[in-house]
Design a protein around this motif. Structure first.
Motif, mmCIF file in Angstrom:
data_model
loop_
_atom_site.group_PDB
_atom_site.id
_atom_site.type_symbol
_atom_site.label_atom_id
_atom_site.label_comp_id
_atom_site.label_asym_id
_atom_site.label_seq_id
_atom_site.Cartn_x
_atom_site.Cartn_y
_atom_site.Cartn_z
ATOM 1 N N GLY A 66 1.003 -1.404 -0.336
ATOM 2 C CA GLY A 66 0.161 0.051 0.084
ATOM 3 C C GLY A 66 0.640 1.500 0.184
ATOM 4 N N ALA A 67 1.894 0.994 0.871
ATOM 5 C CA ALA A 67 3.065 2.441 1.107
ATOM 6 C C ALA A 67 3.638 2.303 -0.295
ATOM 7 N N ILE A 68 3.938 1.422 -0.318
ATOM 8 C CA ILE A 68 4.808 1.527 -2.203
ATOM 9 C C ILE A 68 3.767 1.946 -3.459
ATOM 10 N N LEU A 69 2.628 1.924 -3.981
ATOM 11 C CA LEU A 69 2.200 1.709 -4.601
ATOM 12 C C LEU A 69 1.483 3.282 -4.174
ATOM 13 N N ALA A 70 1.190 3.871 -2.889
ATOM 14 C CA ALA A 70 0.095 5.148 -2.879
ATOM 15 C C ALA A 70 1.899 6.318 -2.735
ATOM 16 N N THR A 71 2.864 5.862 -2.985
ATOM 17 C CA THR A 71 4.514 6.656 -2.924
ATOM 18 C C THR A 71 4.380 6.792 -4.749
ATOM 19 N N LEU A 72 3.641 6.002 -4.901
ATOM 20 C CA LEU A 72 4.446 5.888 -6.657
ATOM 21 C C LEU A 72 3.482 7.002 -7.454
ATOM 22 N N ALA A 73 2.215 6.578 -7.269
ATOM 23 C CA ALA A 73 1.247 7.132 -7.692
ATOM 24 C C ALA A 73 1.105 8.462 -7.119
ATOM 25 N N TRP A 74 1.290 9.124 -6.394
ATOM 26 C CA TRP A 74 2.234 10.456 -5.679
ATOM 27 C C TRP A 74 3.265 10.883 -6.586
ATOM 28 N N MET A 75 4.076 10.555 -6.544
ATOM 29 C CA MET A 75 5.589 11.453 -6.881
ATOM 30 C C MET A 75 5.204 10.943 -9.162
ATOM 31 N N MET A 104 10.066 17.802 -13.121
ATOM 32 C CA MET A 104 10.595 17.909 -12.093
ATOM 33 C C MET A 104 9.501 17.178 -11.027
ATOM 34 N N ALA A 105 8.696 17.788 -11.315
ATOM 35 C CA ALA A 105 7.731 16.907 -10.531
ATOM 36 C C ALA A 105 6.775 15.712 -10.398
ATOM 37 N N GLY A 106 7.489 15.181 -12.063
ATOM 38 C CA GLY A 106 7.309 13.994 -12.536
ATOM 39 C C GLY A 106 8.641 12.677 -11.992
ATOM 40 N N ALA A 107 9.864 13.387 -11.534
ATOM 41 C CA ALA A 107 10.720 12.455 -11.479
ATOM 42 C C ALA A 107 10.812 11.567 -10.134
ATOM 43 N N ALA A 108 11.507 10.596 -11.026
ATOM 44 C CA ALA A 108 11.707 9.668 -9.365
ATOM 45 C C ALA A 108 12.658 9.762 -8.367
ATOM 46 N N PRO A 109 12.550 9.778 -7.444
ATOM 47 C CA PRO A 109 13.166 9.785 -6.420
ATOM 48 C C PRO A 109 14.942 10.426 -6.486
ATOM 49 N N VAL A 261 11.090 11.572 0.798
ATOM 50 C CA VAL A 261 11.455 10.496 -0.946
ATOM 51 C C VAL A 261 10.558 11.829 -2.037
ATOM 52 N N GLY A 262 9.368 11.811 -1.899
ATOM 53 C CA GLY A 262 8.594 12.847 -2.808
ATOM 54 C C GLY A 262 9.531 13.925 -3.380
ATOM 55 N N SER A 263 10.283 14.663 -2.220
ATOM 56 C CA SER A 263 10.910 16.205 -2.262
ATOM 57 C C SER A 263 12.599 15.390 -2.822
ATOM 58 N N ASN A 264 12.636 15.302 -2.849
ATOM 59 C CA ASN A 264 13.934 14.996 -3.389
ATOM 60 C C ASN A 264 14.030 14.417 -4.999
ATOM 61 N N ARG A 265 14.564 14.929 -5.821
ATOM 62 C CA ARG A 265 13.746 14.303 -7.515
ATOM 63 C C ARG A 265 14.912 14.565 -8.160
ATOM 64 N N ASN A 266 14.915 13.053 -8.654
ATOM 65 C CA ASN A 266 16.426 12.975 -9.549
ATOM 66 C C ASN A 266 16.387 13.695 -10.916
ATOM 67 N N VAL A 267 16.316 14.375 -11.247
ATOM 68 C CA VAL A 267 16.386 15.699 -12.737
ATOM 69 C C VAL A 267 17.933 15.337 -13.078
ATOM 70 N N GLY A 268 18.719 14.583 -12.403
ATOM 71 C CA GLY A 268 19.824 14.212 -13.403
ATOM 72 C C GLY A 268 20.055 12.989 -14.512
ATOM 73 N N VAL A 269 18.814 11.938 -14.370
ATOM 74 C CA VAL A 269 18.358 10.751 -15.482
ATOM 75 C C VAL A 269 17.984 11.840 -16.245
ATOM 76 N N ILE A 270 16.768 12.625 -16.359
ATOM 77 C CA ILE A 270 16.396 13.612 -17.468
ATOM 78 C C ILE A 270 17.238 14.220 -17.837
ATOM 79 N N LEU A 271 18.065 15.247 -17.629
ATOM 80 C CA LEU A 271 19.341 15.839 -17.841
ATOM 81 C C LEU A 271 20.269 14.768 -18.369
ATOM 82 N N ALA A 272 20.698 14.105 -18.363
ATOM 83 C CA ALA A 272 21.753 12.667 -18.784
ATOM 84 C C ALA A 272 21.127 12.390 -20.463
ATOM 85 N N VAL A 273 19.543 12.454 -20.796
ATOM 86 C CA VAL A 273 19.254 12.593 -21.715
ATOM 87 C C VAL A 273 18.461 13.908 -22.927
ATOM 88 N N LEU A 274 18.680 14.678 -21.926
ATOM 89 C CA LEU A 274 17.638 15.720 -22.297
ATOM 90 C C LEU A 274 19.026 16.328 -23.292
#
Length: 312
Positions: A66-75, A104-109, A261-274
């Motif tokens: 439950g907590a995992i699915l809720a966090t994934l849906a949130w993020m 950033m708001a849709g990125a993984a942790p 977890v939800g406040s620390n977003r990994n934009v580096g992965v996005i940057l790597a392919v942007l």
């Protein structure tokens, strides 16, 4: 002696990360030199994080997802849509900045989140599972939400971007699985502290590298960069508080973990392919975003530890 030094450095990881972004700002020449290390450092960080997944520690969360699915849906869905809604009501003026906020708001942790969660006394097993699953899902959810649903034009085909993200993340995860098979659980557990320090070193490299060009804009567009900085810290606070409130049904410690977890977003992965031709304000915001992510854990360390100690 070496073990004591490593332990001391691990406990001070949040402070070291905060210093990293300041180094990048204060030494623009060093940031320019480190820029080519941006993508490799992110890939190695992801690999190290995936290597450390412990099935035994994760089984409780998997049995009660439950907590995992809720966090994934949130993020991955709720926060980018909320960001888009807020930006629709209160436009920021720059299409690049708006796109950066939604991405950033849709990125993984952030990939160091599980290690930082452990240092702060939070649920590192939950943080690790969410980080890995979200990182694997983001190549599919983020292009769809940002490019299809919300119509942001980043100068790249959504299918191509999704494929690039999938290959980037997938290759790291496969490498981690091979390493885990070769090294074995015992060796990995024994090397945990060394891997923590390696992740901190890689994050410092990333923090310095991503600041390339920011100092110049800070000197020439001081007001605008300070405004972007304020938006970044405000966004971090909203994610932290919103995620914590959303996670309260799962208990205080889990709620605090979801908020962190939800406040620390990994934009580096996005940057790597942007693509390099993307709006410059996207790169600016992603760089500035490192400030709250690297500074706030150091600010929150004592608060989280006190709460963790008081939590049964």
């Amino acid at each position: 002696m070496l073990s004591n030094v490593m332990t001391a450095l691990s406990k001070r990881a949040p402070l070291l990360l905060a210093l990293g972004v300041l180094i990048g700002l204060a030494a623009p020449g060093l940031a320019e030199i480190a820029r080519p290390l941006l993508a490799p450092s992110i890939w190695i960080l992801l690999t190290l994080a995936a290597v450390r997944i412990d099935p035994a520690q994760s089984i409780a969360h998997i049995r009660r997802p439950g907590a995992i699915l809720a966090t994934l849906a949130w993020m991955l869905t709720i926060t980018p849509l909320l960001a888009w809604g807020i930006l629709t009501l209160m436009p920021v003026g720059s299409p690049g900045l708006a796109a950066a906020l939604v991405l950033m708001a849709g990125a993984a942790p952030l990939m160091s989140t599980p290690s930082l969660a452990q240092i702060l006394g939070l649920d590192d097993a939950l943080a690790m599972l969410v980080m890995i699953v979200a990182t694997m899902l983001a190549p599919f959810t983020l292009p769809f939400i940002a490019l299809h649903l919300l119509g942001f034009d980043l100068g790249i085909d959504p299918a191509v971007w999704s494929l690039q993200l999938t290959l980037f993340v997938g290759s790291a995860v496969i490498t981690a699985l091979i390493l885990r098979r070769v090294l074995g659980t015992a060796r990995i557990a024994k090397a945990k502290q060394s891997m923590d320090l390696a992740m901190v070193a890689l994050l410092l490299t990333f923090a310095v590298a991503i600041m390339d060009g920011v100092t110049e804009r800070l000197l020439t567009e001081t007001g605008y960069v300070l405004t972007v900085t304020a938006i970044a810290f405000l966004s971090y606070g909203l994610f932290l508080v919103g995620g914590t409130i959303a996670g309260l049904p799962f208990g205080r410690r889990v709620a605090q973990t979801i908020g962190f977890v939800g406040s620390n977003r990994n934009v580096g992965v996005i940057l790597a392919v942007l693509p390099a031709a993307a709006h410059p304000d996207i790169f600016l915001y992603f760089a500035i975003w490192q400030l709250p992510m690297y500074i706030m854990p150091a600010v929150l360390t004592h608060l989280y530890r006190r709460v963790a100690a008081a939590t049964p």
